[in-house]
Design a protein around this motif. Structure first.
Motif, mmCIF file in Angstrom:
data_model
loop_
_atom_site.group_PDB
_atom_site.id
_atom_site.type_symbol
_atom_site.label_atom_id
_atom_site.label_comp_id
_atom_site.label_asym_id
_atom_site.label_seq_id
_atom_site.Cartn_x
_atom_site.Cartn_y
_atom_site.Cartn_z
ATOM 1 N N PHE A 141 9.590 -2.011 3.151
ATOM 2 C CA PHE A 141 9.452 -0.638 3.138
ATOM 3 C C PHE A 141 10.013 0.333 2.055
ATOM 4 O O PHE A 141 11.354 -0.432 1.650
ATOM 5 C CB PHE A 141 9.946 -0.146 4.598
ATOM 6 N N ALA A 142 9.638 0.978 1.513
ATOM 7 C CA ALA A 142 10.129 1.703 0.193
ATOM 8 C C ALA A 142 9.907 3.217 0.421
ATOM 9 O O ALA A 142 8.882 3.628 0.914
ATOM 10 C CB ALA A 142 9.591 1.301 -1.223
ATOM 11 N N LEU A 164 4.325 0.347 1.939
ATOM 12 C CA LEU A 164 4.572 -0.669 2.786
ATOM 13 C C LEU A 164 4.065 -1.809 2.453
ATOM 14 O O LEU A 164 2.895 -1.769 1.744
ATOM 15 C CB LEU A 164 3.726 -0.368 4.309
ATOM 16 N N GLY A 165 4.706 -3.126 2.328
ATOM 17 C CA GLY A 165 4.299 -4.251 1.772
ATOM 18 C C GLY A 165 4.411 -5.519 2.636
ATOM 19 O O GLY A 165 5.596 -5.482 3.545
ATOM 20 N N MET A 205 0.699 -1.177 0.213
ATOM 21 C CA MET A 205 0.003 0.089 -0.068
ATOM 22 C C MET A 205 0.787 1.323 -0.029
ATOM 23 O O MET A 205 1.940 1.272 0.711
ATOM 24 C CB MET A 205 -0.795 -0.019 1.308
ATOM 25 N N PRO A 206 0.516 2.190 -0.962
ATOM 26 C CA PRO A 206 1.122 3.631 -0.828
ATOM 27 C C PRO A 206 0.970 4.211 0.784
ATOM 28 O O PRO A 206 -0.055 4.010 1.206
ATOM 29 C CB PRO A 206 0.639 4.360 -1.839
ATOM 30 N N LEU A 207 1.953 5.141 0.972
ATOM 31 C CA LEU A 207 1.719 5.827 2.091
ATOM 32 C C LEU A 207 2.183 7.239 1.812
ATOM 33 O O LEU A 207 3.071 7.668 0.998
ATOM 34 C CB LEU A 207 2.583 5.267 3.333
ATOM 35 N N GLN A 208 1.897 8.429 2.630
ATOM 36 C CA GLN A 208 2.302 9.624 2.514
ATOM 37 C C GLN A 208 2.495 10.130 1.212
ATOM 38 O O GLN A 208 3.429 10.602 0.607
ATOM 39 C CB GLN A 208 3.585 9.796 3.167
ATOM 40 N N ASP A 209 1.316 10.297 0.685
ATOM 41 C CA ASP A 209 1.020 11.042 -0.592
ATOM 42 C C ASP A 209 1.856 10.130 -1.892
ATOM 43 O O ASP A 209 2.715 10.870 -2.562
ATOM 44 C CB ASP A 209 1.686 12.521 -0.692
#
Length: 369
Positions: A146-147, A102-103, A93-97
């Motif tokens: 985490f990316a 996080l996966g 899922m994408p985070l912070q715009d």
């Protein structure tokens, strides 16, 4: 911190472990099979281009390619006529715009219903087939990924990613192992080019094995001249995968993406294109043609090896063999169905495998209206 400084720190982190000689070659090999039919159809050349939930496996930095919605990937494959089963599940899922992601990924590779013949033979030498029981040998892995984007402009994007992985391996009631490790990766994209680098098992990954045998089982092993194993630790050496890709425009609705990866291992001589006493290099090549962003055709080559020629009755002449693959994909709104056709060894091996996988976005009700 500048981008090149980050690369230097990554190399400084992994180089010291290369001198550690107590590595087990081909350790945790089930984690080198791949993830998703797209990547398998392209010969595993994914380090630079993976940008969905499967990137947690190929290159965690690619998870920043997920926009707006949670992406899920599912795959099931069977090898050796259904004897070995390989299952894979991932979500990210994408985070912070959309600047972070996080996966998680879950793997299981297992062979079930293995006959246990320890007590097949009676004391008088006769066979008692009623005493045969079965067990499973299963390998599990869980990756938490985490990316984060570290640079983003109109023409260039650079991302960094890391995996923390937990490994559990079990052989019936006889043996089990827990393992832990880290992966780290970078991915860069330009207008038409892509590049990536991944350091797997960057700090070495270890499996701590423990064994449980009853006294009766130990007696049978002793009488049949088998060693009774004790606790041991299995170390997996780091490996670096470097890749680059380029997009070609073939028409208004058709494009072609070509990618090449090199897999660099440090656990000794392997049967690869380049094989040294310490370092071995194995290339992967993949192609993907996209038609109207709906239909995809893929092909790949990997696993180059020197082997004896089948027609050489003297077993003296060696030739290059390779493992080919092909596949296709179809996209329907937020759902992608992928297919791969490959074999387990080389171009002349009859052990072909059909692999299907599913990728989809979890879209809320408002977005679908």
């Amino acid at each position: 911190m500048r981008f090149y400084t980050k690369i230097s720190l990554l190399l400084l982190l992994i180089i010291p472990v290369f001198g550690f000689s107590q590595f087990r070659k081909y350790s945790n090999e089930f984690l080198n099979i791949g993830a998703g039919a797209r990547g398998l159809a392209m010969g595993g050349a994914q380090v630079a281009s993976a940008k969905d939930a499967t990137a947690g496996y190929w290159n965690p930095a690619g998870l920043t390619g997920i926009k707006e919605y949670t992406n899920v990937g599912i795959m099931h494959a069977e090898y050796f006529g259904g004897i070995a089963k390989y299952d894979y599940l991932s979500a990210a899922m994408p985070l912070q715009d959309n600047k972070r992601a996080l996966g998680f990924s879950l793997f299981r590779f297992a062979i079930d219903d293995i006959p246990n013949t320890l007590f097949l033979v009676e004391p008088d030498g006769s066979f008692n087939y009623d005493r045969i029981q079965t067990f499973s040998s299963a390998d599990y892995a869980f990756l938490l990924s985490f990316a984060q984007k570290i640079k983003e402009t109109e023409r260039q994007q650079i991302s960094f990613g890391i995996n923390a992985k937990v490994i559990y391996r079990k052989v019936g009631k006889f043996a089990s192992a827990w393992g832990f490790g880290l992966d780290a990766g970078l991915q860069m994209h330009g207008e038409k080019w892509h590049a990536g680098i991944v350091a797997r098992d960057v700090t070495t990954t270890f499996n701590a094995w423990s064994f449980k045998f009853t006294e009766k089982e130990k007696e049978v092993l002793y009488l049949t001249n088998n060693k009774i194993p004790v606790k041991s630790t299995e170390l997996t050496a780091p490996r670096i995968i470097i890749g680059g890709g380029y997009d070609f425009k073939l028409g208004k609705k058709v494009s072609l993406m070509a990618e090449a990866n090199v897999d660099v291992t440090f656990d000794g001589k392997r049967n690869t294109v380049f094989s040294g006493n310490t370092i071995s290099i194995d290339p992967h090549i993949g192609l993907e043609a996209t038609i109207s962003d709906v239909f995809f055709v893929r092909a790949g080559i990997t696993n180059f090896q020197r082997a004896l020629k089948d027609s050489d009755t003297l077993n003296q002449k060696k030739v290059w063999i390779y493992q080919p693959s092909a596949g296709a994909g179809f996209k329907i709104k937020n759902i992608m169905i992928d297919y791969a056709f490959t074999n387990l060894a080389n171009q002349s091996n009859p052990l072909y495998t059909h692999i299907f996988s599913l990728r989809f976005n979890i879209v809320g009700k408002k977005e679908t209206e």
